[in-house]
Write a protein that holds these residues in place. Sequence first.
Motif, PDB file in Angstrom:
ATOM      1  N   ARG A   1      -5.734  -5.508  11.000  1.00  0.00           N
ATOM      2  CA  ARG A   1      -5.450  -5.370   9.675  1.00  0.00           C
ATOM      3  C   ARG A   1      -5.215  -3.994   9.310  1.00  0.00           C
ATOM      4  O   ARG A   1      -5.263  -2.845  10.058  1.00  0.00           O
ATOM      5  N   ILE A   2      -4.407  -3.696   8.281  1.00  0.00           N
ATOM      6  CA  ILE A   2      -3.677  -2.475   7.930  1.00  0.00           C
ATOM      7  C   ILE A   2      -4.708  -1.924   6.713  1.00  0.00           C
ATOM      8  O   ILE A   2      -4.836  -2.463   5.851  1.00  0.00           O
ATOM      9  N   HIS A   3      -5.158  -0.594   6.755  1.00  0.00           N
ATOM     10  CA  HIS A   3      -5.863   0.369   5.901  1.00  0.00           C
ATOM     11  C   HIS A   3      -4.890   1.043   5.255  1.00  0.00           C
ATOM     12  O   HIS A   3      -4.247   1.844   5.868  1.00  0.00           O
ATOM     13  N   ASP A   4      -5.120   1.459   3.733  1.00  0.00           N
ATOM     14  CA  ASP A   4      -4.495   2.532   3.368  1.00  0.00           C
ATOM     15  C   ASP A   4      -5.402   3.833   3.339  1.00  0.00           C
ATOM     16  O   ASP A   4      -6.486   3.630   3.534  1.00  0.00           O
ATOM     17  N   VAL A   5      -4.732   4.862   3.654  1.00  0.00           N
ATOM     18  CA  VAL A   5      -5.127   6.133   3.804  1.00  0.00           C
ATOM     19  C   VAL A   5      -4.562   7.238   2.965  1.00  0.00           C
ATOM     20  O   VAL A   5      -3.423   7.175   2.500  1.00  0.00           O
ATOM     21  N   ALA A   6      -5.523   7.638   1.838  1.00  0.00           N
ATOM     22  CA  ALA A   6      -5.004   8.465   0.820  1.00  0.00           C
ATOM     23  C   ALA A   6      -4.039   9.754   1.364  1.00  0.00           C
ATOM     24  O   ALA A   6      -4.366  10.281   2.478  1.00  0.00           O
ATOM     25  N   TRP A   7      -2.924   9.724   0.575  1.00  0.00           N
ATOM     26  CA  TRP A   7      -2.125  11.004   0.987  1.00  0.00           C
ATOM     27  C   TRP A   7      -2.616  12.320   1.192  1.00  0.00           C
ATOM     28  O   TRP A   7      -2.345  12.904   2.151  1.00  0.00           O
ATOM     29  N   GLU A   8      -3.798  12.635   0.368  1.00  0.00           N
ATOM     30  CA  GLU A   8      -4.418  13.941   0.661  1.00  0.00           C
ATOM     31  C   GLU A   8      -5.180  13.785   1.639  1.00  0.00           C
ATOM     32  O   GLU A   8      -5.649  14.976   2.028  1.00  0.00           O
ATOM     33  N   ALA A   9      -5.767  12.806   2.292  1.00  0.00           N
ATOM     34  CA  ALA A   9      -6.444  12.640   3.604  1.00  0.00           C
ATOM     35  C   ALA A   9      -5.856  13.459   4.673  1.00  0.00           C
ATOM     36  O   ALA A   9      -6.671  13.792   5.767  1.00  0.00           O
ATOM     37  N   LEU A  10      -4.774  13.612   4.796  1.00  0.00           N
ATOM     38  CA  LEU A  10      -4.183  14.236   6.155  1.00  0.00           C
ATOM     39  C   LEU A  10      -3.152  15.231   5.427  1.00  0.00           C
ATOM     40  O   LEU A  10      -2.179  15.206   4.605  1.00  0.00           O
ATOM     41  N   GLN A  11      -2.745  16.262   6.450  1.00  0.00           N
ATOM     42  CA  GLN A  11      -2.108  17.308   6.371  1.00  0.00           C
ATOM     43  C   GLN A  11      -0.944  17.181   7.223  1.00  0.00           C
ATOM     44  O   GLN A  11      -1.116  17.463   8.413  1.00  0.00           O
ATOM     45  N   VAL A  12       0.437  17.103   6.591  1.00  0.00           N
ATOM     46  CA  VAL A  12       1.576  17.082   7.781  1.00  0.00           C
ATOM     47  C   VAL A  12       2.246  18.221   7.005  1.00  0.00           C
ATOM     48  O   VAL A  12       2.555  18.650   5.917  1.00  0.00           O
ATOM     49  N   VAL A  13       2.583  19.152   7.974  1.00  0.00           N
ATOM     50  CA  VAL A  13       3.371  20.429   7.838  1.00  0.00           C
ATOM     51  C   VAL A  13       4.697  20.460   8.296  1.00  0.00           C
ATOM     52  O   VAL A  13       5.036  19.926   9.419  1.00  0.00           O
TER      53      VAL A  13
ATOM     54  N   ILE B   1      -3.789   1.062  11.468  1.00  0.00           N
ATOM     55  CA  ILE B   1      -3.806  -0.176  11.923  1.00  0.00           C
ATOM     56  C   ILE B   1      -5.008  -0.352  12.793  1.00  0.00           C
ATOM     57  O   ILE B   1      -4.975   0.436  13.756  1.00  0.00           O
ATOM     58  N   ASP B   2      -5.856  -1.222  12.323  1.00  0.00           N
ATOM     59  CA  ASP B   2      -7.106  -1.415  13.422  1.00  0.00           C
ATOM     60  C   ASP B   2      -6.554  -2.189  14.612  1.00  0.00           C
ATOM     61  O   ASP B   2      -6.062  -3.412  14.375  1.00  0.00           O
ATOM     62  N   GLU B   3      -6.718  -1.869  15.649  1.00  0.00           N
ATOM     63  CA  GLU B   3      -6.278  -2.460  17.020  1.00  0.00           C
ATOM     64  C   GLU B   3      -6.957  -3.831  17.117  1.00  0.00           C
ATOM     65  O   GLU B   3      -6.616  -4.831  17.955  1.00  0.00           O
ATOM     66  N   ASP B   4      -8.214  -3.645  16.749  1.00  0.00           N
ATOM     67  CA  ASP B   4      -9.207  -4.848  16.983  1.00  0.00           C
ATOM     68  C   ASP B   4      -8.625  -6.063  16.232  1.00  0.00           C
ATOM     69  O   ASP B   4      -8.654  -7.074  16.537  1.00  0.00           O
TER      70      ASP B   4
ATOM     71  N   LEU C   1       1.018  -8.729  -5.529  1.00  0.00           N
ATOM     72  CA  LEU C   1       0.652  -7.465  -6.181  1.00  0.00           C
ATOM     73  C   LEU C   1      -0.603  -7.533  -6.417  1.00  0.00           C
ATOM     74  O   LEU C   1      -1.254  -6.681  -6.775  1.00  0.00           O
ATOM     75  N   ASN C   2      -1.370  -8.569  -6.260  1.00  0.00           N
ATOM     76  CA  ASN C   2      -2.830  -8.591  -6.412  1.00  0.00           C
ATOM     77  C   ASN C   2      -3.698  -8.516  -5.240  1.00  0.00           C
ATOM     78  O   ASN C   2      -4.931  -8.832  -5.085  1.00  0.00           O
ATOM     79  N   THR C   3      -2.948  -8.473  -4.037  1.00  0.00           N
ATOM     80  CA  THR C   3      -3.710  -8.660  -2.746  1.00  0.00           C
ATOM     81  C   THR C   3      -4.037  -7.147  -2.276  1.00  0.00           C
ATOM     82  O   THR C   3      -3.331  -6.437  -2.594  1.00  0.00           O
ATOM     83  N   GLY C   4      -5.258  -7.217  -1.619  1.00  0.00           N
ATOM     84  CA  GLY C   4      -5.804  -5.790  -0.976  1.00  0.00           C
ATOM     85  C   GLY C   4      -4.818  -5.580   0.460  1.00  0.00           C
ATOM     86  O   GLY C   4      -5.225  -4.694   0.920  1.00  0.00           O
ATOM     87  N   ASP C   5      -4.375  -6.712   0.837  1.00  0.00           N
ATOM     88  CA  ASP C   5      -3.885  -6.882   2.232  1.00  0.00           C
ATOM     89  C   ASP C   5      -2.347  -6.307   2.150  1.00  0.00           C
ATOM     90  O   ASP C   5      -1.648  -6.161   1.048  1.00  0.00           O
ATOM     91  N   HIS C   6      -1.677  -6.214   3.245  1.00  0.00           N
ATOM     92  CA  HIS C   6      -0.387  -6.099   3.334  1.00  0.00           C
ATOM     93  C   HIS C   6       0.269  -7.369   4.070  1.00  0.00           C
ATOM     94  O   HIS C   6       0.558  -7.330   5.326  1.00  0.00           O
ATOM     95  N   PRO C   7       0.570  -8.249   3.271  1.00  0.00           N
ATOM     96  CA  PRO C   7       0.905  -9.556   3.778  1.00  0.00           C
ATOM     97  C   PRO C   7       2.273  -9.531   4.198  1.00  0.00           C
ATOM     98  O   PRO C   7       3.366  -8.988   3.935  1.00  0.00           O
ATOM     99  N   SER C   8       2.545 -10.587   5.286  1.00  0.00           N
ATOM    100  CA  SER C   8       3.914 -10.871   5.811  1.00  0.00           C
ATOM    101  C   SER C   8       4.449 -11.921   4.756  1.00  0.00           C
ATOM    102  O   SER C   8       3.846 -12.423   3.981  1.00  0.00           O
ATOM    103  N   ALA C   9       5.595 -12.057   4.823  1.00  0.00           N
ATOM    104  CA  ALA C   9       6.544 -13.434   4.205  1.00  0.00           C
ATOM    105  C   ALA C   9       5.996 -14.736   4.558  1.00  0.00           C
ATOM    106  O   ALA C   9       5.801 -15.355   3.485  1.00  0.00           O
TER     107      ALA C   9
END
Length: 133
Positions: free
Chosen positions: A96-108, A90-93, A27-35
Amino acid sequence: MKDMLTQFREYGIQPSAQRVAVAQYVLNTGDHPSADRVFAQVRKGFPMLSRATVYNTLNLFVKKGLLREFVLAEGRIVFDPKTDRHHHFIDEDSGRIHDVAWEALQVVKVENLPGFDVREYQVVMRGRLGRKA
């Protein structure tokens, strides 16, 4: 951040030393860890922790809504401590997984897809981090 025991109580999770140890990391990591990553990190300070306990604890946290499970690909699952609505890049290089704000994209028109009852959605983008020209 809320006291861990208060959070457990709010989500209906019975505390144990193992669950608290897993929660403190995930709960305190900034990452998206695997089990497996959670297991490796938590075991450093809690050597008697078993892999099965970590998997069971993570699954309980997902079931109770404390964490979100994110399937990257077949057999590759990570856990997201951020449960509010957001998208991912997801950075292919680096992988690493980065969070993107919900408001940053518009899906209609998601709610109006004929024949589908959409409960939730998120956008997963893959590419390389870089600067705009």
